[in-house]
Structure formats: structure tokens, C-alpha cells
Write an enzyme that holds these catalytic residues in place. Structure first.
Site, PDB file in Angstrom:
ATOM      1  N   CYS A  79       0.883  -1.273   0.045  1.00  0.00           N
ATOM      2  CA  CYS A  79       0.151   0.103   0.091  1.00  0.00           C
ATOM      3  C   CYS A  79       0.800   1.247  -0.081  1.00  0.00           C
ATOM      4  O   CYS A  79       0.602   2.374  -0.728  1.00  0.00           O
ATOM      5  CB  CYS A  79      -0.861   0.076   1.134  1.00  0.00           C
ATOM      6  SG  CYS A  79      -2.060  -1.378   1.226  1.00  0.00           S
ATOM      7  N   ASP A 172     -20.068  13.699 -15.175  1.00  0.00           N
ATOM      8  CA  ASP A 172     -21.774  13.492 -15.042  1.00  0.00           C
ATOM      9  C   ASP A 172     -21.958  12.598 -13.620  1.00  0.00           C
ATOM     10  O   ASP A 172     -22.911  12.293 -13.422  1.00  0.00           O
ATOM     11  CB  ASP A 172     -22.240  12.714 -15.958  1.00  0.00           C
ATOM     12  CG  ASP A 172     -21.575  11.620 -16.778  1.00  0.00           C
ATOM     13  OD1 ASP A 172     -20.793  10.996 -16.026  1.00  0.00           O
ATOM     14  OD2 ASP A 172     -21.922  10.865 -17.643  1.00  0.00           O
TER      15      ASP A 172
HETATM   16  C1  BEZ Z   1       0.582  -4.834   1.703  1.00  0.00           C
HETATM   17  O1  BEZ Z   1       0.084  -3.668   1.472  1.00  0.00           O
HETATM   18  O2  BEZ Z   1       1.805  -4.895   1.819  1.00  0.00           O
HETATM   19  C2  BEZ Z   1      -0.387  -6.054   1.725  1.00  0.00           C
HETATM   20  C3  BEZ Z   1      -1.630  -5.687   2.543  1.00  0.00           C
HETATM   21  C4  BEZ Z   1      -2.627  -6.940   2.573  1.00  0.00           C
HETATM   22  C5  BEZ Z   1      -2.173  -8.054   2.005  1.00  0.00           C
HETATM   23  C6  BEZ Z   1      -0.923  -8.280   1.452  1.00  0.00           C
HETATM   24  C7  BEZ Z   1       0.101  -7.293   1.306  1.00  0.00           C
END
Ligand code: BEZ
Length: 264
Positions: A79, A172
Site C-alpha cells: 500500500c 456526469d
Molecule cells: C501490503 O500492502 O503490503 C499488503 C496488504 C494486504 C495483503 C498483502 C499485502
């Protein structure tokens, strides 16, 4: 089974967990009976707490395009790389008049701490403002309502994490594209920009873009006709496969007209 084990717990955190579990299962039952958001649906005008304050989604969008993308969890490695990349490309999204907003199932406090780490990961000054808001969906209400959960990836309490979902919303307020990646696969934000280019081109012109199209390449399929560059290779293919005719994707009729100007 999950609810039984929660009932043996005590304290505020457990109550929160219980309310999340109930919210999750009641929404699952609801969602099981509906197809979810479909292309062309007006995107829900939800209210949410974000790192930039409370928003009502349609007001937040104004007359811009929008991209809403979800993340499994704050402070997780994949993430962080994704939000870092999205932040680096934020000027590219704003150049295309696309407002960005992220979502994960953590609190505002977590989001604020995490954005500092993301800026550090991007080698940016810690005092910089993060370029787009992040929704705090710690009760998972939006994640459930928008079909964003990944049943295969669970947190320590056995609750599903948010999948990596992308919604592109047009001016829209209608859904133009949705992508759903499992939590274990990070997205390619260059591809998402490429897709936005195609969506914006095809919103204004009766054209379709072929595989691997890039805005820098003057190649698009215009109403079942072809640009100069594209026609050369396609003519060969279609001549050997369907006797030189193209099939109109709307009415299925065969047409042999190749209009070959990139700008018509
Ligand atoms: C991550 O962001 O590293 C991750 C999050 C959930 C599952 C696997 C990886």
C-alpha cells in the site's frame, strides 16, 4: 462462528469489532442480492471523514473527473508503494482534471501518520501536504457498500481487508471504469492514467482505443474505421480473416470502409 468468538470478549474495541462484524454480514446479505455498481450508474453521493475534512462525494468532485481507490490497510508495504506512486503522479491526474481520493479501513489518525511515511518513502519533505485526501472507513461501511472487500485476505481478527479497487467517475458523476485487484497485487498507476486518457478521449469522440494504446501514439479506431498507421497492419489481418471487411461493433454489420485520417 466469528460472532460467537466475539461475544466472549469485552471492552470498547470488542464492541467496535462486533458492530463491524454485524455491519459486514448484514451488508454481505444485501450485496449478495444486487449486482454492485455497474458502468453508467450514478456513483453514490456518500458522506465520509477524510484527511482533508468531511466530504460529500459529489461536492468533492465538483465538475472534475474523479478516481477513488481503496487499500487494504495503512502502514503496509505494498500500500505504501502504491500511495507513493499515486502521490508522485498526482500532478498528472490534476492535469487531466481528475480529483484523487483514497480509502482504507483505518482511522484518520493512522492515515495522518501513514502519509508522513509515504512522503518519506517518496523522499519528500515531511512538511509537504499530501496531495489527495484519504477516507477513514474504519467501520468498513463504504468498503462493504461499494463491494471493496477481499475475502481471501483477513486481518488479525479474521475480518476481510479492503481489496485494491479503482473507480473512475466522469464529470456526469457516473461510473466509467472499475478495476478490482486482490490485496496481494499492487496496481500500475501508469496504466490507470492510460485508461483515464482513453476514457476522456472516448467521452468526447466516437472512437475506441486499441490494445496498449497510449495518448502519445496517434492510433485509435474511429467509429469502426482506422487511422493511417493502424490501418496498414489491420487491413492485412482483416483481409485474410474476414475478406477485408470490419465488423461494426454496434450493429454487427460488415463494413469495408477504412477512413484513414487520425484526426477525423
Ligand atoms: C501490503 O500492502 O503490503 C499488503 C496488504 C494486504 C495483503 C498483502 C499485502
Amino acid at each position: 462462528m466469528i460472532i460467537l468468538s466475539v461475544k466472549t470478549c469485552s471492552g470498547l474495541d470488542d464492541l467496535n469489532l462486533l458492530s463491524s462484524v454485524c455491519c459486514y454480514w448484514s451488508a454481505r446479505v444485501f450485496i449478495a442480492n444486487m449486482p454492485g455498481l455497474l458502468l453508467g450508474d450514478v456513483f453514490p453521493n456518500f458522506e465520509a471523514e477524510t484527511t482533508n475534512g468531511k466530504i460529500k462525494f459529489h461536492d468533492f468532485l465538483g465538475d472534475s473527473w474523479g478516481i477513488l481507490f481503496s487499500h487494504p490497510r495503512d502502514y503496509t508495504p505494498v500500500c505504501t508503494t502504491e500511495l507513493g506512486r499515486a502521490a508522485k503522479l498526482s500532478h498528472e491526474f490534476s492535469r487531466r482534471n481528475v480529483k484523487m481520493i483514497a480509502l482504507s479501513i483505518d482511522s484518520l489518525e493512522d492515515h495522518r501518520g501513514w502519509t508522513k511515511d509515504i512522503l518519506a518513502y517518496n523522499n519528500e519533505e515531511s512538511g509537504c501536504a499530501f496531495p489527495f485526501p484519504i477516507i477513514a472507513d474504519n467501520q468498513r461501511e463504504l468498503a462493504v457498500a461499494l463491494g471493496m472487500l477481499d475475502p481471501d485476505e483477513k486481518d488479525k481478527d479474521g475480518m476481510p481487508l479492503t481489496a485494491r479497487c479503482v473507480f473512475v467517475i466522469g464529470q456526469d458523476k457516473k461510473l466509467k471504469l472499475s478495476l478490482l485487484y486482490p490485496a496481494t497485487t499492487g496496481r500500475n498507476f501508469d496504466e490507470i492514467l492510460r485508461v483515464v486518457d482513453s476514457l476522456q478521449l472516448t467521452a468526447k469522440n466516437r472512437v475506441a482505443t486499441p490494445a496498449d494504446w497510449q495518448v502519445s501514439l496517434p492510433i485509435h479506431i474511429k467509429l469502426y474505421s482506422l487511422t493511417v498507421e493502424f490501418a496498414a497492419s489491420f487491413r492485412k489481418y482483416y483481409q485474410s480473416n474476414i475478406n477485408g471487411s470490419l465488423r461494426d461493433p454496434i450493429d454487427g454489420q460488415l463494413t469495408s470502409s477504412f477512413i484513414t485520417s487520425p484526426n477525423t
